[in-house]
Scaffold this active site. Structure first.
Site, PDB file in Angstrom:
ATOM      1  N   LYS A  21       0.841  -1.189   0.000  1.00 39.74           N
ATOM      2  CA  LYS A  21       0.000   0.000   0.000  1.00 39.74           C
ATOM      3  C   LYS A  21       0.880   1.244   0.000  1.00 39.74           C
ATOM      4  O   LYS A  21       1.976   1.251   0.568  1.00 39.74           O
ATOM      5  CB  LYS A  21      -0.895   0.005   1.247  1.00 39.74           C
ATOM      6  CG  LYS A  21      -1.885  -1.146   1.298  1.00 39.74           C
ATOM      7  CD  LYS A  21      -2.722  -1.083   2.572  1.00 39.74           C
ATOM      8  CE  LYS A  21      -3.713  -2.242   2.620  1.00 39.74           C
ATOM      9  NZ  LYS A  21      -4.548  -2.192   3.856  1.00 39.74           N
ATOM     10  N   ASP A 128       9.758  -3.661 -14.563  1.00 41.30           N
ATOM     11  CA  ASP A 128       8.303  -3.583 -14.469  1.00 41.30           C
ATOM     12  C   ASP A 128       7.801  -2.274 -15.062  1.00 41.30           C
ATOM     13  O   ASP A 128       6.955  -1.595 -14.489  1.00 41.30           O
ATOM     14  CB  ASP A 128       7.870  -3.707 -13.005  1.00 41.30           C
ATOM     15  CG  ASP A 128       6.365  -3.976 -12.875  1.00 41.30           C
ATOM     16  OD1 ASP A 128       5.815  -3.673 -11.797  1.00 41.30           O
ATOM     17  OD2 ASP A 128       5.747  -4.472 -13.840  1.00 41.30           O
TER      18      ASP A 128
END
Length: 896
Positions: A21, A128
């Site tokens: 998060k 990524d």
């Protein structure tokens, strides 16, 4: 969270993903907002240490296009990353909510490549790269995020596998990357390096530009399979109005084979910058047509195509339509108005048609081909690098030579400027009068090169500035030089879309054996690239042309090599070999303009001036452009001593192309005419453009020497010979010392010049004069005899004057006077002819004639100091000579 990180106050949740998060928080110590990412993944201890090490290394990458990591907090098996807070949207959201122009998209990609280049420079691979990890704010600033899972470039491979990936179909992927944006090698769990990020970048860029994923739709697994097995549709088919440089770049990033994917992030940034600049310049050029909208246009006409014809015919079409409110007879006063209007329209049409016809005349382009620059490549041997750059350079030069209405500015002229002003293209353009400059950059590995052509022209809004008119990027395999040559010429043609015919020489292009072409390129590299003209290279060229007579470019190289050897040695056998090679050339070449130009220069070197004149006529008949024709005529007049005609021709050439080389030739012509004032004026123009122009400084020193300004001349020549040990400059310095009565210094430099060129007549004559002055009569006579042997039969004015002096020193009066008479007939008002006449008649003790020519020479700006030489001592008994010396501030001449 606050208990774990006591210096930070959490404010709200920003986002959440598979790795953890992200919260917006306040840094209570530095009073700034930060983003804190809590990694919720709970791997084993080794993996935690690995991730922590990578995050700490990444914290050292500081770049404006990368989200900065401020701190890493390690709480056992729990890691928190404290990062820069960037109020923004993901690239996906930004693209959905914001309309972007092509230039704006290019700006985003340029920022992305800059950030990626900074990471790669620090050996960090993102692994990524996807739209959700690229952030853009409302001002269009871009930053790359989620480097926390990056790999260090030294890692051999990714240890994680795809087995058991339950979220693959949801495009979330496994720990390292998203399947939708992975490279083939990453999907196949192979070792990774920076090129994996380049492929991911390519997918992001293609999707941003085209609007769809390059490998289509479907599940993440299906797309991953297509990434590994198929090639996407070329972007040019989906972006019809986009520059080919952009669509080609997109496809190069998506090359499947790792070893063939040679792009770097910094290279991509550079190419995007060029493409973006070119597009912005194109927009500016289009805006320049806006004043035409002030002409009356109907609403319907506004939609007509934007070509030149439409823009300029719309007002005419509009005014031709006469609208009346209803169908009834037109009053007489309106009829007159209509008639007047019609006549006005007709006149305007004639004017516009004439203007339009004039604007469609093809203007000759003055083209510079810069030597290709090759980025450092440890994978390619130096010899191979030379051959590749030479093949590309030769292809471009031949393409210009073979194109009507294009004039190739000589490599020698370009080198003279770039040597003094490296990388100053503005100065180069100004000095050579170029309309177009072609630069080439190559990035190569051991199998192929990425070639980038750029065409630079003057900015229409500021002629002193350059802009990129067009660009072309392409890939060239380096195993076939024939292929490099032909493809380079094809790509060069695309830089000039306004030219209907590029590289259309009229010569029938025949297939050339690859081995023969490679031999030619090796010789081209040696001769043109390294400046090594030798009898061995001439032998090899002759053998090559015997095997491959249709290799047309080799004839010009043979002529240049043979000419250089002749100039250095004065051995006519080199010219005879050139003559024989040209005779044996195939009919296609023998009847071409290039053959006529080769024959012109051969005739000039052989002194066959009637034949040279015929070759100028022949070259013009075969299609020589105006610039070439004018310059050949100028040289022809110059070498014949017709200096006024030569000056007129060079002035005409300067109207076609403002060039310091042509200005220099004009100054030299004025000097030969004895127009010292005009020579100085022209030299000042050159030095105003190029302050350290070597040949202009040398000619200026020559003028000072001729005028007898010995201190200025000696100082100038000493500076010149200190940097360039040229034989002519050594001879002139020797003359200056001799005139200054420093005879030993004069002999020192005369011998240095003689050792460089023992068969050069001017150097021999100067050495003979100094030896004679110093009393070494036997040596002097031997040298005078050598001068006669070399110059007998020469018809150039300067050679005739030197020949006359040598005959005079040898007491061969009739031959001396005959040489002078011929020189006077060719150049009746030449100061050097008058000076040589004064020497000869003084040596013959013809005092009255000698004094007459002394007077003429002084009027022609020959410096009075030149009459201090011993050859004129016997004139001191002549009252007229004494008066001339007094009038010219040399009253001490005969005092001793």
């Amino acid at each position: 969270m606050d208990n774990q990180l006591p210096h930070y106050s959490r404010e709200r949740l920003l986002g959440e993903g598979g790795m953890g998060k992200v919260y917006l928080a306040q840094d209570n110590q530095l009073q700034r907002q930060v983003a804190i990412k809590e990694l919720t993944y709970q791997p084993n201890g080794d993996t935690v240490n690995h991730a922590l090490q990578e995050a700490r290394l990444l914290a050292r990458v500081n770049h404006s296009n990368i989200i900065q990591i401020y701190n890493v907090h390690d709480e056992g098996d729990h890691i928190s990353l404290v990062m820069e807070y960037f109020n923004s949207k993901t690239l996906t959201q930004f693209q959905q909510e914001t309309y972007c122009t092509l230039v704006q998209k290019l700006d985003l990609l340029q920022q992305l490549s800059a950030g990626l280049a900074a990471a790669h420079k620090n050996d960090v691979i993102h692994c990524d790269l996807k739209p959700n990890n690229i952030l853009v704010n409302d001002q269009g600033q871009l930053k790359i995020t989620d480097f926390g899972i990056a790999l260090i470039a030294s890692n051999e491979n990714i240890t994680n596998t795809l087995e058991g990936n339950e979220q693959a179909d949801n495009a979330e992927g496994i720990q390292y990357g998203s399947l939708l944006y992975m490279s083939p090698e990453q999907i196949q769990r192979k070792a990774l390096d920076y090129r994996s990020d380049i492929f991911s970048f390519g997918i992001v860029a293609y999707q941003l530009m085209v609007g769809s994923h390059p490998f289509g739709r479907g599940s993440a697994t299906d797309i991953a399979n297509r990434i590994c097995e198929s090639t996407p549709e070329h972007a040019k088919n989906l972006m019809l109005n986009a520059p080919s440089a952009l669509t080609d770049l997109l496809m190069e990033m998506l090359i499947q084979q790792l070893e063939q994917r040679t792009l770097t992030a910094s290279g991509i940034e550079n190419r995007l910058k060029h493409i973006r600049t070119a597009l912005m310049q194109a927009e500016i050029s289009e805006q320049a047509t806006l004043p035409l909208s002030e002409l009356p246009l109907s609403s319907g006409a506004a939609g007509i195509g934007g070509g030149d014809t439409a823009l300029y015919t719309q007002p005419i079409l509009h005014t031709q339509v006469i609208h009346t409110p209803e169908s009834r007879p037109v009053p007489w006063f309106r009829q007159n108005n209509i008639a007047i209007t019609s006549m006005t329209i007709a006149c305007l049409m004639l004017i516009l048609l004439y203007w339009f016809d004039k604007t469609n005349e093809v203007e000759t382009k003055q083209v510079v081909i810069l030597k290709p620059t090759l980025s450092d490549s440890s994978l390619m041997a130096p010899m191979q690098q030379d051959l590749v750059t030479s093949a590309v350079e030769d292809a471009l030069r031949q393409a210009v030579i073979n194109t009507k209405n294009m004039y190739l500015i000589s490599q020698r002229e370009v080198n003279a400027i770039t040597k003094a002003y490296p990388d100053d293209l503005k100065k180069l353009k100004q000095a050579v009068g170029a309309s177009d400059i072609i630069s080439t950059e190559l990035e190569c590995d051991n199998s192929r090169c990425k070639v980038s052509f750029s065409r630079l022209v003057a900015n229409p809004n500021n002629s002193d500035m350059l802009k990129v008119k067009s660009e072309k990027n392409w890939l060239a395999p380096i195993d076939k030089f024939n292929g490099i040559f032909s493809t380079s010429q094809t790509q060069f043609a695309s830089l000039f879309p306004e030219q209907s015919e590029i590289n259309q020489s009229g010569l029938v292009q025949r297939p050339i054996n690859e081995d023969d072409y490679r031999d030619y390129i090796e010789l081209y590299s040696e001769i043109k690239g390294h400046g090594n003209s030798s009898t061995e290279s001439l032998d090899q060229l002759e053998s090559l042309l015997a095997r491959s007579p249709y290799l047309y470019a080799a004839y010009g190289l043979f002529r240049e090599t043979a000419s250089n050897l002749y100039i250095d040695t004065r051995d006519k056998s080199h010219l005879k070999r050139l003559e024989l090679v040209l005779q044996k050339s195939p009919p296609e070449y023998r009847y071409s303009v290039y053959h006529a130009i080769d024959k012109f220069w051969l005739a000039c070197y052989l002194g066959e001036m009637d034949l040279a004149k015929l070759q100028i006529i022949e070259a013009k008949n075969r299609g020589a452009d105006t610039s070439t024709d004018t310059e050949l005529n100028a040289y022809y007049h110059f070498i014949n001593g017709q200096y006024e005609k030569a000056a007129d021709a060079y002035q005409s050439a300067l109207k076609l192309r403002q060039s310091t080389r042509l200005l220099y030739n004009l100054a030299l012509t004025y000097w030969q005419m004895g127009s010292i004032k005009e020579a100085n004026k022209t030299l000042a123009t050159i030095l105003n453009i190029i302050p350290n122009h070597y040949t202009a400084h040398r000619l200026q020193a020559n003028v000072w020497l001729l005028q007898g300004k010995l201190e200025l001349a000696i100082t100038a020549y000493e500076k010149i010979v200190a940097s360039i040990n040229n034989g002519s400059d050594l001879t002139n310095l020797s003359m200056a010392y001799g005139l200054n009565k420093q005879y030993q210094k004069s002999l020192e430099f005369a011998l240095k010049a003689f050792k460089q060129s023992p068969k050069h007549p001017i150097k021999l004559l100067n050495l003979a004069d100094i030896e004679m002055i110093l009393g070494n009569e036997d040596k002097a006579i031997s040298h005078y005899q050598e001068v006669v042997a070399i110059l007998a039969g020469k018809d150039e004015v300067k050679y005739l004057t030197y020949l006359a002096q040598a005959y005079g020193q040898l007491n061969q009066a009739n031959l001396a006077i005959a040489a002078l008479s011929k020189a006077q007939s060719l150049a009746p008002e030449n100061g050097e002819v008058s000076y040589s006449s004064a020497i000869v008649y003084s040596l013959l003790n013809e005092k009255s004639s000698a004094t007459h020519h002394v007077k003429t020479a002084l009027k022609d700006n020959i410096g009075v100091v030149w009459f201090n030489l011993p050859w004129f001592d016997n004139l001191c008994s002549n009252k007229e000579f004494m008066r001339l010396m007094e009038e010219n501030n040399n009253s001490q001449r005969c005092s001793n």
